[in-house]
Enzyme design. Structure first.
Site, mmCIF file in Angstrom:
data_model
loop_
_atom_site.group_PDB
_atom_site.id
_atom_site.type_symbol
_atom_site.label_atom_id
_atom_site.label_comp_id
_atom_site.label_asym_id
_atom_site.label_seq_id
_atom_site.Cartn_x
_atom_site.Cartn_y
_atom_site.Cartn_z
ATOM 1 N N ILE A 116 0.829 -1.203 0.000
ATOM 2 C CA ILE A 116 0.000 0.000 0.000
ATOM 3 C C ILE A 116 0.863 1.252 0.000
ATOM 4 O O ILE A 116 0.527 2.242 -0.661
ATOM 5 C CB ILE A 116 -0.943 -0.021 1.218
ATOM 6 C CG1 ILE A 116 -1.995 -1.123 1.054
ATOM 7 C CG2 ILE A 116 -1.632 1.337 1.399
ATOM 8 C CD1 ILE A 116 -2.841 -1.370 2.288
ATOM 9 N N SER B 63 -6.775 -0.207 9.853
ATOM 10 C CA SER B 63 -7.209 -1.514 9.360
ATOM 11 C C SER B 63 -8.563 -1.846 9.951
ATOM 12 O O SER B 63 -8.880 -1.446 11.086
ATOM 13 C CB SER B 63 -6.207 -2.602 9.763
ATOM 14 O OG SER B 63 -6.709 -3.905 9.474
ATOM 15 N N TYR C 216 -2.095 -6.756 16.982
ATOM 16 C CA TYR C 216 -2.320 -5.925 15.801
ATOM 17 C C TYR C 216 -3.628 -5.139 15.931
ATOM 18 O O TYR C 216 -3.681 -3.937 15.646
ATOM 19 C CB TYR C 216 -2.347 -6.811 14.554
ATOM 20 C CG TYR C 216 -2.453 -6.059 13.252
ATOM 21 C CD1 TYR C 216 -1.377 -5.334 12.757
ATOM 22 C CD2 TYR C 216 -3.624 -6.078 12.498
ATOM 23 C CE1 TYR C 216 -1.454 -4.654 11.553
ATOM 24 C CE2 TYR C 216 -3.722 -5.400 11.295
ATOM 25 C CZ TYR C 216 -2.630 -4.693 10.821
ATOM 26 O OH TYR C 216 -2.720 -4.013 9.631
ATOM 27 N N LYS D 180 -4.156 -1.006 15.912
ATOM 28 C CA LYS D 180 -4.986 -0.281 14.945
ATOM 29 C C LYS D 180 -6.190 0.382 15.609
ATOM 30 O O LYS D 180 -6.628 1.466 15.192
ATOM 31 C CB LYS D 180 -5.429 -1.219 13.816
ATOM 32 C CG LYS D 180 -4.271 -1.709 12.947
ATOM 33 C CD LYS D 180 -3.472 -0.564 12.330
ATOM 34 C CE LYS D 180 -2.393 -1.052 11.377
ATOM 35 N NZ LYS D 180 -1.652 0.058 10.726
#
Length: 251
Positions: free
Chosen positions: A19, A145, A157, A161
């Site tokens: 990305i 995300s 994770y 986020k």
């Protein structure tokens, strides 16, 4: 592409692939000069820089290990010194080494939060200081995300986020009256090296079926939203988390 960012300079962290790379290229195609940050793949970053300069844009590459807060701040300072005032900052650098709750270690927790959340916060702190000094009404875009809602083998994770989403809104409140906008994009499952890590092909196919289009997204589809948020076309959008997930949460 219409040159909606002509005369502007953008810093993209973690731009060596995925990305980040697509975002750097699309920002350049929209007219911006680019500072490419990378961690460990100089060859990929130089290849990206060559593609950007072939468009007639200026580009420099800067290596930094964003686990170090000082390095995160120094990255922004170096970008400003090399390219002049920064108008756009894209916090894309992130890691996701999958682990179940039972196998999650304190070291992996710390590294994930350090790169994904702490570094982004202090990149923003340094960038805002420069924007204030330079009188720039800039745009900052964080790459979050949909995992902020929870994801398998990703307690660490998801926490990073979810924290990024909250941080995005809080920073937007802090700087909005100075004309600086802070938003985030929250990709779903995008076909990148990070998505392939720890997933079998069958898992990815199952995830793709959960989206309304029935497929995985592309890095370019995320990058196009970043470019929009960076532009004056998004001048009345601030403190938002824009989902780019193919409607997965509705499926």
């Amino acid at each position: 592409m219409i040159m909606i960012l002509k005369g502007k300079t953008a810093l993209v962290t973690g731009a060596q692939k995925g990305i980040g790379r697509a975002t750097a290229m699309m920002l350049a195609e929209a007219g911006a000069d680019i500072v490419v940050h990378y961690f460990d793949d100089e060859a990929a970053s130089q290849s990206l820089a060559a593609s950007i300069t072939s468009l007639g844009r200026k580009c420099v590459t800067i290596q930094a290990d964003l686990r170090d807060v000082s390095a995160a701040r120094e990255l922004v300072d170096a970008a400003r010194d090399a390219m002049g005032p920064l108008h756009i900052v894209v916090n894309n650098a992130g890691i996701f080494h999958r682990a179940s709750l039972a196998t999650l270690s304190p070291d992996l927790w710390d590294m994930t939060l350090d790169v994904n959340l702490r570094a982004s916060t202090f990149v923003i702190q340094a960038a805002v200081a420069h924007m204030r000094a330079d009188g720039i009404a800039g745009s900052i875009i964080n790459v979050s995300s949909v995992a902020a809602y929870g994801t398998a083998r990703g307690v660490h994770y998801s926490a990073s986020k979810g924290g990024m989403d909250a941080m995005t809104r809080a920073v937007a409140l802090d700087v909005a009256r100075e004309g600086i906008r802070v938003n985030a994009v929250a990709p779903g499952m995008i076909l990148t090296d990070q998505a392939l890590e720890g997933h079998a092909v069958e898992e990815l196919r199952a995830i793709a079926l959960e989206t309304l289009p029935g497929r995985l997204g592309t890095a370019e589809e995320v990058a196009s939203v970043v470019v929009f948020l960076a532009s004056d076309a998004a001048s009345f959008i601030n403190g938002e988390i824009i989902a780019v997930n193919g409607g997965a949460r509705m499926a």
